[in-house]
Scaffold this motif. Structure first.
Motif, PDB file in Angstrom:
ATOM      1  N   THR A  64      -1.474  -1.420  -9.237  1.00 44.10           N
ATOM      2  CA  THR A  64      -2.548  -0.703  -8.545  1.00 44.10           C
ATOM      3  C   THR A  64      -1.977   0.332  -7.589  1.00 44.10           C
ATOM      4  OG1 THR A  64      -4.004  -2.643  -8.662  1.00 44.10           O
ATOM      5  CG2 THR A  64      -4.541  -0.989  -7.002  1.00 44.10           C
ATOM      6  N   VAL A  65      -2.660   1.447  -7.470  1.00 42.70           N
ATOM      7  CA  VAL A  65      -2.348   2.440  -6.436  1.00 42.70           C
ATOM      8  C   VAL A  65      -3.615   2.673  -5.627  1.00 42.70           C
ATOM      9  CG1 VAL A  65      -1.531   4.767  -5.921  1.00 42.70           C
ATOM     10  CG2 VAL A  65      -0.612   3.539  -7.908  1.00 42.70           C
ATOM     11  N   LEU A  66      -3.539   2.422  -4.339  1.00 41.59           N
ATOM     12  CA  LEU A  66      -4.640   2.682  -3.411  1.00 41.59           C
ATOM     13  C   LEU A  66      -4.406   4.054  -2.806  1.00 41.59           C
ATOM     14  CD1 LEU A  66      -7.125   1.846  -1.729  1.00 41.59           C
ATOM     15  CD2 LEU A  66      -5.560   0.620  -0.194  1.00 41.59           C
ATOM     16  N   VAL A  67      -5.301   4.990  -3.083  1.00 45.85           N
ATOM     17  CA  VAL A  67      -5.108   6.393  -2.722  1.00 45.85           C
ATOM     18  C   VAL A  67      -6.018   6.795  -1.564  1.00 45.85           C
ATOM     19  CG1 VAL A  67      -5.218   8.768  -3.575  1.00 45.85           C
ATOM     20  CG2 VAL A  67      -4.521   6.942  -5.108  1.00 45.85           C
ATOM     21  N   ALA A  68      -5.456   7.565  -0.638  1.00 42.41           N
ATOM     22  CA  ALA A  68      -6.233   8.178   0.448  1.00 42.41           C
ATOM     23  C   ALA A  68      -6.940   7.146   1.311  1.00 42.41           C
ATOM     24  CB  ALA A  68      -7.232   9.194  -0.110  1.00 42.41           C
ATOM     25  N   ALA A  69      -6.250   6.059   1.593  1.00 44.00           N
ATOM     26  CA  ALA A  69      -6.812   5.031   2.476  1.00 44.00           C
ATOM     27  C   ALA A  69      -6.569   5.427   3.924  1.00 44.00           C
ATOM     28  CB  ALA A  69      -6.167   3.686   2.171  1.00 44.00           C
ATOM     29  N   ARG A  70      -7.568   5.227   4.762  1.00 41.37           N
ATOM     30  CA  ARG A  70      -7.466   5.621   6.162  1.00 41.37           C
ATOM     31  C   ARG A  70      -6.540   4.664   6.930  1.00 41.37           C
ATOM     32  NH1 ARG A  70     -11.577   9.364   7.162  1.00 41.37           N
ATOM     33  NH2 ARG A  70     -12.089  10.254   5.124  1.00 41.37           N
ATOM     34  N   PRO A  71      -5.894   5.149   7.979  1.00 48.00           N
ATOM     35  CA  PRO A  71      -4.955   4.303   8.741  1.00 48.00           C
ATOM     36  C   PRO A  71      -5.554   2.998   9.234  1.00 48.00           C
ATOM     37  CG  PRO A  71      -4.639   6.598   9.349  1.00 48.00           C
ATOM     38  CD  PRO A  71      -5.848   6.559   8.446  1.00 48.00           C
TER      39      PRO A  71
ATOM     40  N   ARG B  76      -1.592  -9.341  -5.735  1.00 44.05           N
ATOM     41  CA  ARG B  76      -2.237  -8.033  -5.606  1.00 44.05           C
ATOM     42  C   ARG B  76      -1.478  -7.123  -4.642  1.00 44.05           C
ATOM     43  NH1 ARG B  76      -6.733 -11.416  -6.103  1.00 44.05           N
ATOM     44  NH2 ARG B  76      -7.962 -10.951  -7.976  1.00 44.05           N
ATOM     45  N   ARG B  77      -1.058  -7.679  -3.525  1.00 44.76           N
ATOM     46  CA  ARG B  77      -0.313  -6.879  -2.548  1.00 44.76           C
ATOM     47  C   ARG B  77       1.004  -6.386  -3.142  1.00 44.76           C
ATOM     48  NH1 ARG B  77       0.270  -4.067   1.013  1.00 44.76           N
ATOM     49  NH2 ARG B  77       1.262  -5.083   2.773  1.00 44.76           N
ATOM     50  N   GLY B  78       1.691  -7.294  -3.850  1.00 44.38           N
ATOM     51  CA  GLY B  78       2.979  -6.918  -4.417  1.00 44.38           C
ATOM     52  C   GLY B  78       2.869  -5.854  -5.484  1.00 44.38           C
ATOM     53  N   LYS B  79       1.736  -5.813  -6.162  1.00 49.07           N
ATOM     54  CA  LYS B  79       1.554  -4.863  -7.248  1.00 49.07           C
ATOM     55  C   LYS B  79       0.815  -3.605  -6.808  1.00 49.07           C
ATOM     56  CE  LYS B  79       1.705  -8.073 -11.139  1.00 49.07           C
ATOM     57  NZ  LYS B  79       1.001  -8.538 -12.362  1.00 49.07           N
ATOM     58  N   THR B  80       0.615  -3.439  -5.513  1.00 58.07           N
ATOM     59  CA  THR B  80      -0.132  -2.283  -5.008  1.00 58.07           C
ATOM     60  C   THR B  80       0.758  -1.353  -4.199  1.00 58.07           C
ATOM     61  OG1 THR B  80      -2.191  -3.554  -4.898  1.00 58.07           O
ATOM     62  CG2 THR B  80      -2.096  -1.529  -3.619  1.00 58.07           C
ATOM     63  N   THR B  81       0.693  -0.085  -4.516  1.00 61.80           N
ATOM     64  CA  THR B  81       1.327   0.965  -3.721  1.00 61.80           C
ATOM     65  C   THR B  81       0.226   1.683  -2.952  1.00 61.80           C
ATOM     66  OG1 THR B  81       3.089   1.269  -5.352  1.00 61.80           O
ATOM     67  CG2 THR B  81       2.729   3.065  -3.778  1.00 61.80           C
ATOM     68  N   ILE B  82       0.428   1.864  -1.651  1.00 58.87           N
ATOM     69  CA  ILE B  82      -0.616   2.431  -0.799  1.00 58.87           C
ATOM     70  C   ILE B  82      -0.252   3.844  -0.357  1.00 58.87           C
ATOM     71  CG2 ILE B  82      -1.927   2.172   1.334  1.00 58.87           C
ATOM     72  CD1 ILE B  82      -1.444  -0.815   1.191  1.00 58.87           C
ATOM     73  N   ILE B  83      -1.146   4.775  -0.638  1.00 63.09           N
ATOM     74  CA  ILE B  83      -1.008   6.147  -0.162  1.00 63.09           C
ATOM     75  C   ILE B  83      -2.026   6.339   0.962  1.00 63.09           C
ATOM     76  CG2 ILE B  83      -1.102   8.597  -0.753  1.00 63.09           C
ATOM     77  CD1 ILE B  83      -0.528   7.838  -3.651  1.00 63.09           C
ATOM     78  N   GLY B  84      -1.538   6.354   2.184  1.00 61.09           N
ATOM     79  CA  GLY B  84      -2.414   6.523   3.337  1.00 61.09           C
ATOM     80  C   GLY B  84      -2.741   7.982   3.589  1.00 61.09           C
TER      81      GLY B  84
ATOM     82  N   GLU C  50     -10.721  -5.198  -0.080  1.00 60.99           N
ATOM     83  CA  GLU C  50     -11.128  -5.711  -1.382  1.00 60.99           C
ATOM     84  C   GLU C  50     -10.074  -5.443  -2.457  1.00 60.99           C
ATOM     85  OE1 GLU C  50     -15.357  -4.923  -2.415  1.00 60.99           O
ATOM     86  OE2 GLU C  50     -15.492  -4.128  -0.379  1.00 60.99           O
ATOM     87  N   THR C  51      -9.180  -4.488  -2.210  1.00 59.69           N
ATOM     88  CA  THR C  51      -8.099  -4.207  -3.150  1.00 59.69           C
ATOM     89  C   THR C  51      -7.210  -5.429  -3.334  1.00 59.69           C
ATOM     90  OG1 THR C  51      -8.099  -1.907  -2.353  1.00 59.69           O
ATOM     91  CG2 THR C  51      -6.223  -2.604  -3.681  1.00 59.69           C
ATOM     92  N   PHE C  52      -6.996  -6.192  -2.245  1.00 58.25           N
ATOM     93  CA  PHE C  52      -6.119  -7.362  -2.288  1.00 58.25           C
ATOM     94  C   PHE C  52      -6.888  -8.676  -2.190  1.00 58.25           C
ATOM     95  CE2 PHE C  52      -4.659  -4.178   0.900  1.00 58.25           C
ATOM     96  CZ  PHE C  52      -3.876  -3.422   0.051  1.00 58.25           C
ATOM     97  N   PHE C  53      -8.073  -8.623  -1.622  1.00 63.80           N
ATOM     98  CA  PHE C  53      -8.836  -9.822  -1.277  1.00 63.80           C
ATOM     99  C   PHE C  53     -10.273  -9.609  -1.738  1.00 63.80           C
ATOM    100  CE2 PHE C  53     -10.761 -12.195   2.599  1.00 63.80           C
ATOM    101  CZ  PHE C  53     -10.874 -13.374   1.867  1.00 63.80           C
ATOM    102  N   PRO C  54     -10.559  -9.830  -3.030  1.00 66.96           N
ATOM    103  CA  PRO C  54     -11.883  -9.533  -3.575  1.00 66.96           C
ATOM    104  C   PRO C  54     -12.980 -10.373  -2.940  1.00 66.96           C
ATOM    105  CG  PRO C  54     -10.281  -9.904  -5.325  1.00 66.96           C
ATOM    106  CD  PRO C  54      -9.629 -10.325  -4.049  1.00 66.96           C
ATOM    107  N   LEU C  55     -14.176  -9.838  -2.978  1.00 68.33           N
ATOM    108  CA  LEU C  55     -15.333 -10.534  -2.436  1.00 68.33           C
ATOM    109  C   LEU C  55     -15.497 -11.906  -3.076  1.00 68.33           C
ATOM    110  CD1 LEU C  55     -17.937 -10.490  -0.706  1.00 68.33           C
ATOM    111  CD2 LEU C  55     -19.065  -9.333  -2.603  1.00 68.33           C
TER     112      LEU C  55
END
Length: 342
Positions: free
Chosen positions: A89-96, A121-129, A57-62
């Motif tokens: 956007t920063v997506l934090v603590a996302a599971r693998p 959305r993808r380009g503007k998001t940094t993901i912390i797994g 949903e971070t990149f592909f909203p409902l």
């Protein structure tokens, strides 16, 4: 060399990012569930369990508006929604299992058509797994070629340390930029990783499963499975990698909006033509498409599987269909004869 970050400083990092005006998404308690939701402070981060819904949903909203229209005496004005207004956007603590789905979705949304909303959305998001420290009976990431500490899709990757805090590995330039901008919250070092989760189901023979699917478009198995399937779509809506959508105009004569909303190939009318013909008019055909899409069609097209083994579809299925059991059964079936016609 890896860096480390304490639990306290991870929360401070979230606070700092929020104060910088970034949208920060992470696991957050929502009633009796944990969901990936916007965080107002680091204290809202909840790492106790896998979020009920996936991080897609971070990149592909409902549901999202892609244009609006309004009619008055001057005529009809159509206004496009500007993807450039999408926030950093920063997506934090996302599971693998969630993070690994992002590169899979990238392929379909940038293939024959560049979906500017998704790609912005993808380009503007940094993901912390974040590596998984626990797994339940539904988890099967290792069975589909991933792992509980898989860094695929992450920009930074955190691994819990036995003494507390996290080791932080830089995976991409995006991750390096975020770390460099907040270097004071990180320390030099490595540390001893805490034990990782171990899903009960081992590796599946995915090549053998693919070979069977290549040659068994018609097979009694599809009817056996579909006898239970309710066609509710819960599996698709919770899946990190499912990406079916519909586009509808909503409103009236004077004003309205065009919106893109999630859909699911398990729904009875998903393939309904304007003529009234439906090429997948019964549930066995629809469930067959679900398995074929994930483990044959997507592999043929993009050399990737449309499943990350998160187990959400298993947990949520109201009639107890277990996709991991289905794949295991396919892996033991006779390779022929059959028909691969599709």
């Amino acid at each position: 060399m890896p860096k480390t970050i304490s639990e306290q400083n991870l929360l401070r990092l979230i606070d700092t990012l929020v104060n910088e005006g970034k949208r920060v998404i992470g696991p957050k308690a929502a009633g009796t569930m944990t969901l990936y939701e916007p965080l107002a402070t680091g204290e809202e981060l909840n790492l106790g369990e896998l979020p009920r819904r996936s991080a897609k949903e971070t990149f592909f909203p409902l549901c999202e508006t892609i244009l609006t229209y309004e009619r008055d005496r001057e005529g009809v004005r159509v206004t496009d929604v500007d993807p450039g207004a999408i926030p950093e956007t920063v997506l934090v603590a996302a599971r693998p299992c969630d993070v690994a789905a992002a590169p899979v979705l990238d392929s379909v949304f940038s293939w024959d058509y560049q979906d500017e909303f998704y790609l912005s959305r993808r380009g503007k998001t940094t993901i912390i797994g974040l590596a998984c420290a626990r797994a339940d009976d539904a988890c099967f990431c290792t069975a589909v070629g991933l792992s509980t500490n898989d860094t695929k899709g992450s920009d930074l990757f955190l691994t819990t340390l036995t003494g507390g805090g996290y080791r932080c590995d830089v995976i991409t330039d995006k991750g390096m930029a975020l770390l460099a901008a907040h270097g004071g919250l990180f320390a030099e070092g490595d540390g001893t990783p805490a034990p990782l989760a171990e899903p009960a189901l081992g590796k599946l023979d995915l090549e053998k499963i693919k070979q069977w699917l290549d040659n068994h478009f018609e097979d009694p198995l599809w009817e056996e499975i579909a006898e239970r399937c309710a066609g509710c779509g819960a599996c698709a809506f919770l899946c990190p990698a499912c990406h079916c959508f519909d586009i509808n105009d909503e409103g009236g004569e004077k004003k309205g909006a065009r919106r893109k909303s999630w859909d699911a190939c398990g729904f009875g009318k998903f393939t309904n033509h304007a003529s009234g013909h439906n090429p997948r008019d019964v549930q066995p055909q629809r469930y067959r498409n679900r398995i074929m899409h994930k483990f044959k069609y997507y592999v043929d097209k993009f050399d990737q599987r449309l499943c990350t083994g998160c187990g959400r579809c298993i947990r949520a299925c109201p009639v107890g269909i277990d996709i991991a059991e289905i794949l295991s059964a396919i892996g033991t079936r006779d390779q022929g004869p059959g028909t691969g016609k599709d």
